[in-house]
Design a protein around this motif. Structure first.
Motif, PDB file in Angstrom:
ATOM      1  N   UNK A  15       0.906  -1.187  -0.110  1.00 46.44           N
ATOM      2  CA  UNK A  15       0.149  -0.129  -0.006  1.00 46.44           C
ATOM      3  C   UNK A  15       0.878   1.139   0.226  1.00 46.44           C
ATOM      4  N   UNK A  16       0.246   2.342  -0.362  1.00 41.96           N
ATOM      5  CA  UNK A  16       1.007   3.627  -0.195  1.00 41.96           C
ATOM      6  C   UNK A  16       1.296   4.084   1.039  1.00 41.96           C
ATOM      7  N   UNK A  17       0.573   3.942   1.948  1.00 37.05           N
ATOM      8  CA  UNK A  17       0.764   3.860   3.342  1.00 37.05           C
ATOM      9  C   UNK A  17       2.064   3.054   3.856  1.00 37.05           C
ATOM     10  N   UNK A  18       2.112   2.010   3.561  1.00 34.72           N
ATOM     11  CA  UNK A  18       3.143   1.131   4.024  1.00 34.72           C
ATOM     12  C   UNK A  18       4.368   1.792   3.360  1.00 34.72           C
ATOM     13  N   UNK A  19       4.260   2.055   2.217  1.00 33.15           N
ATOM     14  CA  UNK A  19       5.440   2.414   1.413  1.00 33.15           C
ATOM     15  C   UNK A  19       6.067   3.634   1.904  1.00 33.15           C
ATOM     16  N   UNK A  20       5.051   4.761   2.267  1.00 36.97           N
ATOM     17  CA  UNK A  20       5.718   5.852   2.792  1.00 36.97           C
ATOM     18  C   UNK A  20       6.262   5.855   4.002  1.00 36.97           C
ATOM     19  N   UNK A  21       5.656   4.994   4.986  1.00 31.31           N
ATOM     20  CA  UNK A  21       6.226   4.947   6.287  1.00 31.31           C
ATOM     21  C   UNK A  21       7.645   4.446   6.103  1.00 31.31           C
ATOM     22  N   UNK A  22       7.905   3.506   5.033  1.00 28.66           N
ATOM     23  CA  UNK A  22       9.067   2.868   4.796  1.00 28.66           C
ATOM     24  C   UNK A  22      10.017   4.135   4.449  1.00 28.66           C
ATOM     25  N   UNK A  23       9.683   4.865   3.587  1.00 31.80           N
ATOM     26  CA  UNK A  23      10.370   6.060   3.246  1.00 31.80           C
ATOM     27  C   UNK A  23      10.739   6.756   4.335  1.00 31.80           C
ATOM     28  N   UNK A  24       9.859   7.160   5.150  1.00 33.99           N
ATOM     29  CA  UNK A  24       9.896   8.021   6.136  1.00 33.99           C
ATOM     30  C   UNK A  24      10.807   7.721   7.081  1.00 33.99           C
TER      31      UNK A  24
END
Length: 81
Positions: A15-24
């Protein structure tokens, strides 16, 4: 002599949220390091690239959906005039 700890390669996020959290998380970890963790750098970079691609794909899909929705709205408004 201790062996360097190596992060296990995680599966690509779905998901976008999971991917964004990884990047953050990865960005914060890199910024907070006093010394670069060279042993795990490639793992972090590979994980970040996979997460970025998920985010990019989702953003592109949303942009296309919005473009299509506005295009339909414009056609409907033009035919009603």
């Amino acid at each position: 002599m201790s062996t360097p700890t190596r992060k296990r390669k995680k599966a690509a996020p779905k998901t976008f949220k999971a991917a964004y959290d990884i990047l953050k998380t990865n960005a914060a970890e890199l910024q907070q390091q006093d010394e670069p963790d060279i042993d795990n750098l490639m793992t972090t970079v590979e994980e970040s690239i996979a997460a970025y691609r998920v985010c990019e794909t989702r953003i592109h899909a949303v942009q296309q959906a919005l473009d299509a929705a506005f295009s339909e709205e414009d056609k409907t408004a033009a035919s009603e005039s």
